[in-house]
Design a protein around this motif. Sequence first.
Motif, short mmCIF file in Angstrom:
data_model
loop_
_atom_site.label_atom_id
_atom_site.label_comp_id
_atom_site.label_asym_id
_atom_site.label_seq_id
_atom_site.Cartn_x
_atom_site.Cartn_y
_atom_site.Cartn_z
N ALA A 1 -75.61 4.14 45.48
CA ALA A 1 -76.88 4.69 45.98
C ALA A 1 -77.73 5.07 44.76
O ALA A 1 -77.72 6.21 44.32
CB ALA A 1 -76.64 5.91 46.86
N PRO A 2 -78.48 4.10 44.19
CA PRO A 2 -79.24 4.41 42.99
C PRO A 2 -80.30 5.49 43.20
O PRO A 2 -80.61 6.24 42.29
CB PRO A 2 -79.90 3.09 42.59
CG PRO A 2 -79.51 2.08 43.60
CD PRO A 2 -78.59 2.71 44.58
N HIS A 3 -80.85 5.59 44.41
CA HIS A 3 -81.87 6.60 44.70
C HIS A 3 -81.29 7.83 45.38
O HIS A 3 -81.99 8.83 45.56
CB HIS A 3 -82.97 6.00 45.58
CG HIS A 3 -83.63 4.82 44.97
ND1 HIS A 3 -84.54 4.91 43.95
CD2 HIS A 3 -83.49 3.49 45.23
CE1 HIS A 3 -84.93 3.70 43.60
NE2 HIS A 3 -84.31 2.83 44.35
N GLY A 4 -80.03 7.75 45.84
CA GLY A 4 -79.40 8.89 46.50
C GLY A 4 -79.92 9.12 47.91
O GLY A 4 -79.85 10.23 48.42
N ARG A 5 -80.41 8.06 48.58
CA ARG A 5 -80.95 8.21 49.94
C ARG A 5 -80.34 7.16 50.88
O ARG A 5 -81.06 6.36 51.46
CB ARG A 5 -82.47 8.11 49.91
CG ARG A 5 -83.11 9.29 49.18
CD ARG A 5 -84.62 9.31 49.26
NE ARG A 5 -85.27 8.28 48.46
CZ ARG A 5 -85.67 8.43 47.20
NH1 ARG A 5 -85.45 9.56 46.57
NH2 ARG A 5 -86.27 7.46 46.56
#
Length: 177
Positions: free
Chosen positions: A85-89
């Motif tokens: 999850a590169p954006h954490g969403r």
Amino acid sequence: MDASSQVFVNEGTFGILDDGNIPIESVDWSQGLIAPMAGGALILTGINTGNVHVNVRIQHDHDHDQSQSPDDERWEETARARIRAPHGRLHVESLLHGPHEDLPLLSRSGPGWYQVEVRARGRRLNPDGSIPDSSEYYLIAVRADTPAPPAAMEPRERLPVDSKEELRRERLRRGGA
């Protein structure tokens, strides 16, 4: 934390997507049930179009291992993957309608790696069908994962330089014989 809802499926998939991104060029189709990508994953369903039942289970480090839960016999298929999850969403999303509001954020620890286990039943009942309310059920269990340690940086052994060979290579680079 558990939550359940119906999710609309289009073209035989729904997603665990990070910020709605679908990096399709990176998809790994090898597992058959979950297809990890550079960020998030696709879940492959039996039906082509319609609603499937999805239960989400957010696990924490202190939770016991859910790999042997009492309802194991209810599930026909299980797949595990490590997804990023590169954006954490990370959210469960219909590829047509976007994030599902009744299901929680899966990446509670923010950007990073997550262990995801997907269990399914009913995928073979109506293969490639269009059913408004299918009999397919999915359990998606998610737990934050520790990042992989960086590869050890070992000094490489230097080979002795052959000056005649180096001169020959230099002449060839310049177009000489």
